[in-house]
Design an enzyme around this catalytic site. Structure first.
Site: not given
Ligand SMILES: Nc1ncnc2c1ncn2[C@@H]1O[C@H](COP(=O)(O)OP(=O)(O)O)[C@@H](O)[C@H]1O
Ligand SMILES: Nc1ncnc2c1ncn2[C@@H]1O[C@H](COP(=O)(O)OP(=O)(O)O)[C@@H](O)[C@H]1O
Lengths: 148, 113, 148, 113
Positions: C48, C52, C105
């Site tokens: 995960e 991301n 997502r």
């Molecule tokens: N490494 C990252 N860089 C930039 N934005 C991130 C990153 N990880 C998470 N995010 C932001 O946080 C939100 C929530 O992440 P997450 O809970 O993993 O859900 P998802 O990946 O399904 O969108 C993402 O939609 C994104 O906007």
């Protein structure tokens, strides 16, 4: 631009990390369509190089860092194993099968690396370190990068 | 790594399993040396590699070292149960030139016991 | 001196490397005596975080580098996943379950990371990057570093 | 990843195998969308996860997206064959609240067909 997929891992010079290194290399290599036999050979070649870095390069001290870098370019895998340990004094002897500076070892590390890769290059400088570079071509056509 | 040792007459039967590399080479060497010290009647060694999923030169070196110890007194080492991949490594190492291979533990013990 | 075993791997921000990253993390983690279930959880948490970095941090471009660093200190595993991508604008929202800036997502990445680790820390700076730090304690007594 | 699709009356049976993560999410999404486009009579979807060794939120997101498409017309999604580990992830994602689980393909098709 030619697409290249790379990984580079640094890890502590501990015997338990030999298994980690070969699994990591094989997991990365499995993005090419290697046979199970090829992947076994990659595991042995990486284990021998990493073992040498730990045993000879760092003389079994856990204070060193081993580098394993793997690159996929088209259907060719390139593996580099590097240490900054004591280096190889006599390269010609070192590469001879059954030659070892350690009476408890077989002197077959380089022989295995050679048999299990398509090319082997060893660079070393006493008191600076050793870098082993191997390549292995995947005979079967590579699947797409996302295709597994 | 898993290691099982049984003494069968003049033979020591060693069952190995798991991954035999640098991480376990010292432990394996020490265990086998101790068994040989404790059992001076042992002449031959049978190594069952049936459970071995991985071996490299660090593991083979331990076997070769024990072969050297017993061969001084005329002892021999026998190998059984290697999977095709393990067998290939053992063969490439040259160990099959000095250690005979048998299809089963029983066959090997027949020659070794 | 407390013995620490470390690895740090950098790799191209390609979807195919998500599987590589989780296998590498689990292979390193398996030096502690984790249950198979724990190792599965570690795989999902790492996947995960790496997903991301690729999808959000680097917006699916293959030009970035993802860093996965894993450390074993006594019976605690520490996992860091880092990118130098676009960063998180609104941290509070990002951490909410079912919140995602991408309609395709689920917004469950952070929820899975949280469920599958003992602690989760997220640091981020817009246009600089994101660092996720997770720890997981191994309940069973650790085997000796060489003991597997 | 392996993907098999069969149309059974008003139901689409999808057999998935392998590891379902970001690397295959796009391929899976596109394949399922194309099958739905080609088969406008499909109302319900049965997903057999029997061969799935690994799934995470990237894979579950693809299933949820297809659920959203068919549920607009009253369609439902059914799940069978998840291993305990895969089932745990599916459950934690909340998908089991909107997708019913059945012990076998036949049972699911009975409800979906
Ligand atoms: N490494 C990252 N860089 C930039 N934005 C991130 C990153 N990880 C998470 N995010 C932001 O946080 C939100 C929530 O992440 P997450 O809970 O993993 O859900 P998802 O990946 O399904 O969108 C993402 O939609 C994104 O906007
Ligand atoms: N990374 C290294 N650093 C220093 N010396 C090395 C290194 N790798 C190999 N050597 C030297 O080369 C010799 C032969 O290596 P090898 O064929 O792998 O056999 P073995 O490891 O069994 O000794 C070693 O005994 C050692 O002296």
């Amino acid at each position: 631009m030619e697409p290249v997929n790379r990984m580079r891992v640094e890890f502590t010079s501990l015997p338990a990390n030999v298994a980690f290194a070969r699994v990591a290399a094989a997991a990365f290599a499995s993005q090419l369509d290697f046979t199970l036999n090829d992947l076994e050979e990659i595991k042995v070649a990486v284990s021998e190089a990493v073992t040498n870095a730990i045993v000879h390069g760092y003389e079994n001290s856990a204070g060193g860092t081993v580098v394993l870098a793997v690159e996929i370019r088209k259907n060719t895998l390139k593996i580099v194993v590097e240490d900054t340990g004591k280096g190889i004094e006599d390269m010609e002897k070192a590469l001879q099968p059954a030659y070892s500076t350690d009476p408890e070892r077989m002197g077959l590390g380089f022989a295995f690396m050679q048999s299990f890769s398509d090319s082997l290059k060893v660079e070393s400088k006493p008191n600076a370190g050793t870098r082993v570079t191997m390549t292995k071509v995947c005979a079967r056509k590579a699947s797409s990068p996302a295709g597994r | 790594m898993e290691l099982q040792v049984e003494i069968k007459g003049g033979a020591m039967l060693v069952r190995l399993a798991g991954e035999i590399d640098l991480a376990v080479a010292d432990t394996l060497r020490t265990s086998l040396e101790e068994e040989l010290d404790r059992n001076p009647g042992v002449r031959n060694i049978v190594i069952n590699l049936g459970g071995v999923r991985y071996i490299d030169s660090s593991g083979l070196g331990v076997l070769l070292g024990r072969y050297r110890r017993i061969s001084g007194d005329g002892g021999r080492m026998f190998i059984v149960g290697a999977s095709p991949q393990v067998r290939r490594i053992v063969e490439m190492s040259g160990l099959l030139n000095i250690m005979q291979e048998f299809p089963s533990e029983a066959d090997a013990l027949n020659h070794a016991g």
